[in-house]
Design a protein around this motif. Structure first.
Motif, PDB file in Angstrom:
ATOM      1  N   ASP A  54      31.099  -9.699   0.020  1.00 29.80           N
ATOM      2  CA  ASP A  54      31.263 -11.147  -0.134  1.00 29.80           C
ATOM      3  C   ASP A  54      31.388 -11.537  -1.598  1.00 29.80           C
ATOM      4  OD1 ASP A  54      31.123 -11.398   2.577  1.00 29.80           O
ATOM      5  OD2 ASP A  54      28.989 -11.909   2.625  1.00 29.80           O
ATOM      6  N   VAL A  55      30.591 -10.861  -2.458  1.00 29.64           N
ATOM      7  CA  VAL A  55      30.682 -11.162  -3.891  1.00 29.64           C
ATOM      8  C   VAL A  55      32.063 -10.784  -4.423  1.00 29.64           C
ATOM      9  CG1 VAL A  55      29.815 -10.483  -6.166  1.00 29.64           C
ATOM     10  CG2 VAL A  55      28.212 -10.999  -4.332  1.00 29.64           C
ATOM     11  N   THR A  56      32.552  -9.591  -4.007  1.00 25.46           N
ATOM     12  CA  THR A  56      33.879  -9.156  -4.444  1.00 25.46           C
ATOM     13  C   THR A  56      34.955 -10.109  -3.949  1.00 25.46           C
ATOM     14  OG1 THR A  56      33.109  -6.862  -4.357  1.00 25.46           O
ATOM     15  CG2 THR A  56      35.482  -7.225  -4.489  1.00 25.46           C
ATOM     16  N   ALA A  57      34.863 -10.480  -2.653  1.00 24.71           N
ATOM     17  CA  ALA A  57      35.848 -11.411  -2.088  1.00 24.71           C
ATOM     18  C   ALA A  57      35.787 -12.758  -2.795  1.00 24.71           C
ATOM     19  CB  ALA A  57      35.601 -11.581  -0.586  1.00 24.71           C
ATOM     20  N   GLN A  58      34.582 -13.187  -3.116  1.00 23.71           N
ATOM     21  CA  GLN A  58      34.429 -14.467  -3.811  1.00 23.71           C
ATOM     22  C   GLN A  58      35.065 -14.414  -5.193  1.00 23.71           C
ATOM     23  OE1 GLN A  58      30.376 -15.684  -4.260  1.00 23.71           O
ATOM     24  NE2 GLN A  58      30.887 -17.673  -5.123  1.00 23.71           N
ATOM     25  N   ARG A  59      34.847 -13.289  -5.902  1.00 22.80           N
ATOM     26  CA  ARG A  59      35.453 -13.167  -7.238  1.00 22.80           C
ATOM     27  C   ARG A  59      36.971 -13.131  -7.147  1.00 22.80           C
ATOM     28  NH1 ARG A  59      32.336 -11.562 -11.500  1.00 22.80           N
ATOM     29  NH2 ARG A  59      34.213 -12.171 -12.642  1.00 22.80           N
ATOM     30  N   VAL A  60      37.498 -12.381  -6.163  1.00 19.37           N
ATOM     31  CA  VAL A  60      38.953 -12.328  -5.992  1.00 19.37           C
ATOM     32  C   VAL A  60      39.488 -13.715  -5.641  1.00 19.37           C
ATOM     33  CG1 VAL A  60      40.827 -11.357  -4.624  1.00 19.37           C
ATOM     34  CG2 VAL A  60      38.952  -9.898  -5.348  1.00 19.37           C
ATOM     35  N   ALA A  61      38.767 -14.441  -4.759  1.00 16.84           N
ATOM     36  CA  ALA A  61      39.182 -15.797  -4.405  1.00 16.84           C
ATOM     37  C   ALA A  61      39.141 -16.722  -5.626  1.00 16.84           C
ATOM     38  CB  ALA A  61      38.282 -16.337  -3.291  1.00 16.84           C
ATOM     39  N   GLN A  62      38.147 -16.518  -6.486  1.00 20.28           N
ATOM     40  CA  GLN A  62      38.075 -17.333  -7.703  1.00 20.28           C
ATOM     41  C   GLN A  62      39.268 -17.054  -8.614  1.00 20.28           C
ATOM     42  OE1 GLN A  62      34.245 -16.306  -9.313  1.00 20.28           O
ATOM     43  NE2 GLN A  62      33.146 -17.808  -8.071  1.00 20.28           N
ATOM     44  N   PHE A  63      39.635 -15.769  -8.737  1.00 25.13           N
ATOM     45  CA  PHE A  63      40.825 -15.447  -9.522  1.00 25.13           C
ATOM     46  C   PHE A  63      42.070 -16.067  -8.886  1.00 25.13           C
ATOM     47  CE2 PHE A  63      38.328 -11.714 -11.192  1.00 25.13           C
ATOM     48  CZ  PHE A  63      38.348 -12.131 -12.503  1.00 25.13           C
ATOM     49  N   SER A  64      42.121 -16.037  -7.543  1.00 25.21           N
ATOM     50  CA  SER A  64      43.237 -16.663  -6.844  1.00 25.21           C
ATOM     51  C   SER A  64      43.310 -18.151  -7.162  1.00 25.21           C
ATOM     52  CB  SER A  64      43.090 -16.445  -5.336  1.00 25.21           C
ATOM     53  OG  SER A  64      44.074 -17.170  -4.627  1.00 25.21           O
ATOM     54  N   ASN A  65      42.152 -18.810  -7.178  1.00 24.74           N
ATOM     55  CA  ASN A  65      42.128 -20.239  -7.515  1.00 24.74           C
ATOM     56  C   ASN A  65      42.565 -20.485  -8.952  1.00 24.74           C
ATOM     57  OD1 ASN A  65      41.191 -20.870  -4.965  1.00 24.74           O
ATOM     58  ND2 ASN A  65      39.044 -20.747  -5.551  1.00 24.74           N
ATOM     59  N   VAL A  66      42.177 -19.560  -9.852  1.00 23.24           N
ATOM     60  CA  VAL A  66      42.595 -19.702 -11.246  1.00 23.24           C
ATOM     61  C   VAL A  66      44.115 -19.624 -11.357  1.00 23.24           C
ATOM     62  CG1 VAL A  66      42.565 -18.575 -13.511  1.00 23.24           C
ATOM     63  CG2 VAL A  66      40.444 -18.873 -12.248  1.00 23.24           C
ATOM     64  N   PHE A  67      44.719 -18.624 -10.696  1.00 20.80           N
ATOM     65  CA  PHE A  67      46.175 -18.490 -10.744  1.00 20.80           C
ATOM     66  C   PHE A  67      46.855 -19.688 -10.080  1.00 20.80           C
ATOM     67  CE2 PHE A  67      45.242 -13.932 -11.437  1.00 20.80           C
ATOM     68  CZ  PHE A  67      46.042 -13.729 -12.547  1.00 20.80           C
ATOM     69  N   MET A  75      46.356 -12.472  -3.950  1.00 26.12           N
ATOM     70  CA  MET A  75      44.917 -12.297  -4.161  1.00 26.12           C
ATOM     71  C   MET A  75      44.112 -13.019  -3.089  1.00 26.12           C
ATOM     72  SD  MET A  75      44.602 -12.523  -8.307  1.00 26.12           S
ATOM     73  CE  MET A  75      43.041 -11.665  -8.346  1.00 26.12           C
ATOM     74  N   ASP A  76      44.590 -14.154  -2.628  1.00 28.12           N
ATOM     75  CA  ASP A  76      43.901 -14.870  -1.563  1.00 28.12           C
ATOM     76  C   ASP A  76      43.924 -14.058  -0.269  1.00 28.12           C
ATOM     77  OD1 ASP A  76      42.553 -17.249  -0.559  1.00 28.12           O
ATOM     78  OD2 ASP A  76      44.379 -17.621   0.567  1.00 28.12           O
ATOM     79  N   ASN A  77      45.072 -13.464   0.053  1.00 29.40           N
ATOM     80  CA  ASN A  77      45.160 -12.609   1.243  1.00 29.40           C
ATOM     81  C   ASN A  77      44.277 -11.371   1.094  1.00 29.40           C
ATOM     82  OD1 ASN A  77      47.021 -14.341   2.416  1.00 29.40           O
ATOM     83  ND2 ASN A  77      48.776 -13.274   1.546  1.00 29.40           N
ATOM     84  N   PHE A  78      44.207 -10.843  -0.125  1.00 29.84           N
ATOM     85  CA  PHE A  78      43.358  -9.675  -0.380  1.00 29.84           C
ATOM     86  C   PHE A  78      41.891 -10.025  -0.175  1.00 29.84           C
ATOM     87  CE2 PHE A  78      41.183  -6.910  -3.624  1.00 29.84           C
ATOM     88  CZ  PHE A  78      41.253  -5.757  -2.872  1.00 29.84           C
ATOM     89  N   ALA A  79      41.485 -11.213  -0.624  1.00 25.43           N
ATOM     90  CA  ALA A  79      40.098 -11.653  -0.431  1.00 25.43           C
ATOM     91  C   ALA A  79      39.774 -11.766   1.056  1.00 25.43           C
ATOM     92  CB  ALA A  79      39.874 -12.992  -1.123  1.00 25.43           C
ATOM     93  N   LYS A  80      40.727 -12.256   1.847  1.00 29.72           N
ATOM     94  CA  LYS A  80      40.496 -12.360   3.292  1.00 29.72           C
ATOM     95  C   LYS A  80      40.414 -10.982   3.935  1.00 29.72           C
ATOM     96  CE  LYS A  80      42.760 -16.866   3.687  1.00 29.72           C
ATOM     97  NZ  LYS A  80      43.958 -17.600   4.159  1.00 29.72           N
ATOM     98  N   GLU A  81      41.219 -10.029   3.446  1.00 31.15           N
ATOM     99  CA  GLU A  81      41.184  -8.672   3.984  1.00 31.15           C
ATOM    100  C   GLU A  81      39.846  -8.000   3.677  1.00 31.15           C
ATOM    101  OE1 GLU A  81      43.206  -6.713   5.820  1.00 31.15           O
ATOM    102  OE2 GLU A  81      44.417  -8.473   6.229  1.00 31.15           O
ATOM    103  N   ILE A  82      39.296  -8.280   2.483  1.00 27.66           N
ATOM    104  CA  ILE A  82      38.011  -7.681   2.109  1.00 27.66           C
ATOM    105  C   ILE A  82      36.930  -8.132   3.070  1.00 27.66           C
ATOM    106  CG2 ILE A  82      36.204  -7.695   0.334  1.00 27.66           C
ATOM    107  CD1 ILE A  82      38.392  -7.803  -1.754  1.00 27.66           C
TER     108      ILE A  82
END
Length: 825
Positions: free
Chosen positions: A351-364, A491-498
């Motif tokens: 969840d932490v990894t997915a959250q960080r990836v989602a945060q990067f997705s939001n940044v982009f 990155m958003d799709n990757f976060a969902k896959e995680i």
């Protein structure tokens, strides 16, 4: 008088009940926290443990526990060392005063020697067991010499044995004391720590030898209670280990307790096997063991006493709170609580990894939005302001030093401004030219008309260059915004896959294994990763057969019948040694397959063609066919077309959408070189689940779909890649069907026929006349017809690809499997 409403009375009573229950729970929790604080934080647990270890004996004579315990506490929790020493001396007093004096003396000697040598020690943890062994052995030899005025071989041997035991016990206590002193332990126990804890607990319980309550031996009750707890928490393996270790230590302390080792070991095994029956099942295991070992080992007189001790241990075990056993189980490998704790940690990390990836997705996404918002259309006010700045620069160079400045800009401002605005507009539209009428009128109005024309021409050149640069910056911003948005989506799709964790399919795994074994196939293991329709993922450990394709011919068809969809062998990893098991992965097949054929030729029959082609198997159930034609011929054109396809393949496989991928490639190729080197791109993306296709054509020739006798033309108009930095990609969608033939070609093939006015009609007629549906034969026939039409000459690089869409028919039919429902429910 009205009766009270019952619906109002009942909830009040229920609330009072729940409030009193919650108050009781909070009171118990506070009490437990106070007890825990008293024993663990303040260190009084070490006082109690020290008391029991101070009076613990081995072979009814040796006392090797005291100094190792004190040394370990002194190294780990120096603030609690005085309590431990007090406990040890009090325990030793219960044995004899000389024993207490000896304990105090060797402890004092240890403190002095350790403090003196501490300056030269590099690693205290490694050296302290050696210090303890040497000091205890020397102390025992000194005691024997003082008491007997001489040393015998027996005294030396007993001192050596006790020193060796002290060395080992110090190592054990250093591992296990932290488990007693740290109330907020987060790390999971290692196997060595569990064994050390068991040895320490058994050693502590030897301090109760000789204690009796109503003729019931306390050490027997506590040892059986310990076995009950660990059998219930960790099962037969740990339970039997606890029984053996505890029984062994008790037998060393008192030879009369030797039969207890077999009783405790058997109780641990039987209780662990009956663990599914919860506390009652484990208790029954101990009771049966007591009866069997008691009847075998001793007479009936002591059997009743042993049964009463077992009942007392069971009574204590039943009173043990569930919270204690659950908390202990979290730290022992192999337990359900331990697995749940590990899964909880893995979920947290996921969840932490997915959250960080989602945060990067939001940044982009935010960056993309920021770049998009920069492209604001200029308003009329901005245009007027820009014109004012433009005129200001001109008048500064011409009108500021003119003697008619006051006349033109003060008295006739509107006329002068209108004339200059019209001149600027005409020069901008007519590449610096001005109409003769406007020129004559301006000459009458201005005394420095030629100088003003030159100034406007010079300033207009800079203005046009500036506008062109702004347009390029704006286009680059839009391209960057699209690329950032594409990265954000990936990155958003990757976060969902995680966050999609592997589901639990234990029941289905057992059912599949049982069904295959009933069919006569021996399977070592089955691991199901997904049972999603169309995305089944199963791995099996299969014995090495005779190489006749048993997995493809037997196991896969059985799985197809079990799961209700076609399953095929995806990958086989053969065993590393003969007669071993090898791993086979099974996957769902797609609804459609694509069979391709390619024919290509270089200009003038050369070896290097400027055309490149690729068939790309994407991991999302999509199949891509691409042709790229580099400008010109030879190695440079081949390099450009090949580079285009390689970039396309890597970007598409990353998951970025097709349009963004092509725009990114265009940007890279246009910015990479200033040479006029361009490439065309013809891309077809086919979805293997429903046979829908997307066509993206960038400067390429039309494609054709042959469906029976009908030929469908696919065409789009776009400039080649690398010419413009910004362009819109036209996407043409088409629904393909089984049996369709998709024919794609480069311009060398489409425009290759000589003396042909309408290439479309010629190519359609040739495709309609085809008598075969084999892709390779079709590509060869089209290439041959084009070359024949030119008298055998090849004037340009030629490439033609043909793809045939087919239903995915399995090679082997499904085999009915009995006694198992569909989808392994």
């Amino acid at each position: 008088m009205e009766k009270p409403n019952a619906s109002l009375i009942e909830p009040v009573g229920e609330v009072n009940f729940h409030s009193s229950k919650s108050e009781l729970q909070s009171s118990l929790k506070k009490l437990l926290l106070k007890i825990e604080s008293f024993f663990i934080k303040k260190g009084y647990l070490l006082l109690l443990v020290g008391f029991l270890l101070g009076r613990a004996l081995i072979l009814s004579k040796l006392t090797p526990f005291s100094l190792p315990f004190f040394a370990s506490v002194y190294l780990i929790r120096k603030d609690h060392a005085p309590l431990a020493l007090v406990g040890l001396i009090l325990g030793a007093v219960t044995l004899s005063f000389p024993n207490a004096a000896f304990t105090f003396a060797v402890t004092l000697i240890f403190l002095v020697v350790f403090r003196i040598s501490k300056k030269w020690l590099k690693n205290e943890l490694r050296s302290i067991p050696l210090f303890v062994g040497i000091i205890l052995g020397a102390g025992l030899l000194a005691e024997s010499f003082i008491m007997q005025k001489q040393l015998t071989l027996y005294d030396a041997m007993m001192a050596g044995v006790q020193a060796s035991l002290a060395f080992i016990l110090t190592l054990i206590f250093l591992q296990s004391i932290p488990l007693l002193t740290m109330n907020k332990r987060r790390q999971l126990l290692k196997t060595e720590e569990i064994v050390c804890l068991i040895i320490m607990l058994a050693s502590i319980m030897t301090g109760t030898i000789g204690w009796k309550v109503y003729d019931l031996s306390v050490e027997h009750i506590m040892s059986r209670y310990l076995v009950l707890v660990f059998s219930f928490v960790a099962g037969a393996t740990i339970g039997s280990t606890v029984g053996v270790v505890t029984g062994l230590i008790f037998s060393l302390a008192s030879v009369s307790s030797f039969y207890n080792m077999s009783l405790l070991a058997f109780s641990g095994v039987l209780g662990g096997l009956l663990k599914e029956g919860r506390k009652i099942g484990v208790s029954i295991g101990l009771f049966i063991s007591t009866l069997l070992i008691g009847m075998y080992g001793e007479g009936g007189g002591s059997l009743s006493l042993s049964i009463l001790e077992t009942i007392a241990a069971i009574f204590l075990f039943l009173l043990t709170p569930q919270a204690f056993t659950s908390r202990l189980a979290k730290y022992i490998p192999g337990t359900a609580e331990y697995t749940a704790e590990q899964q909880k940690y893995m979920r947290k990390m996921r969840d932490v990894t997915a959250q960080r990836v989602a945060q990067f997705s939001n940044v982009f996404h935010a960056l993309s939005k920021s770049f998009s918002q920069m492209d604001v259309l200029p308003t009329e006010e901005d245009g007027d302001r820009e014109l004012d700045y433009f005129m200001s620069n001109i008048t500064e160079k011409t009108c500021q030093t003119c003697f008619k400045k006051e006349q033109c800009w003060a008295k006739n401002f509107n006329t002068t401004y209108a004339y200059m605005e019209e001149i600027i507009h005409e020069m901008d539209q007519k590449d610096g030219a001005v109409s003769s009428k406007l020129s004559r009128e301006w000459e009458k109005h201005c005394t420095r008309h030629k100088r003003v024309f030159d100034a406007i021409q010079t300033e207009l050149t800079f203005h046009q260059a500036n506008q062109k640069l702004k347009k390029q910056v704006k286009e680059s911003r839009k391209l960057v915004a699209d690329q950032l948005q594409g990265v954000s989506e990936v990155m958003d799709n990757f976060a969902k896959e995680i966050q999609r964790e592997r589901e639990n399919h234990h029941k289905q795994e057992e059912q599949i294994m049982e069904a295959l074994q009933e069919f006569g196939i021996h399977i070592e293991q089955v691991e199901i990763y997904s049972l999603e329709q169309g995305n089944v993922d199963i791995e099996m450990g299969v014995p090495t057969f005779n190489g006749h394709g048993e997995c493809e011919k037997l196991i896969a068809p059985c799985l197809s019948d079990i799961l209700g969809e076609t399953i095929v062998v995806n990958k086989e990893e053969f065993a590393a040694y003969p007669n071993g098991f090898y791993q086979v992965s099974f996957r769902s097949t797609k609804a459609f397959t694509v069979e391709t054929g390619v024919a290509h030729a270089a200009k003038d029959g050369g070896f290097v063609s400027g055309d490149s082609y690729s068939t790309i198997e994407l991991g999302l159930g999509k199949y891509a066919i691409a042709i790229s034609d580099g400008m010109g011929n030879g190695e440079r054109a081949h390099y450009e077309s090949k580079e285009t396809l390689q970039l396309l393949q890597k970007i598409l496989q990353s998951g970025i959408e097709e349009r963004v991928a092509i725009k990114s490639i265009n940007s890279i190729l246009s910015l990479r070189t200033t040479d006029e080197i361009f490439s065309t791109l013809d891309l077809a993306m086919i979805d293997l689940q429903n046979a829908s296709a997307k066509f993206l054509k960038i400067g390429s020739t039309p494609s054709f779909i042959k469906r029976g006798s009908k030929v469908i033309k696919i065409q789009a108009s776009n400039l080649p890649i690398g010419i413009l930095q910004e362009f819109e990609v036209d996407v043409v969608s088409e629904q393909l069907k089984a049996g369709d033939l998709l024919i794609m070609m480069s311009d060398g093939v489409f425009e290759g026929p000589k003396h042909v006015e309408n290439y479309d009609l010629w190519m359609k007629r040739k495709i309609q006349e085809l008598q075969t549906d084999d892709p390779q034969e079709i590509s060869d026939l089209i290439m041959e017809d084009v070359i024949r039409s030119r008298g055998g000459l090849i004037d340009d690089d030629m490439t033609v690809t043909v793809a045939k869409i087919k239903h995915n028919t399995p090679k082997w039919a499904s085999i009915p499997v009995q006694k198992l429902k569909r989808r392994a429910q």
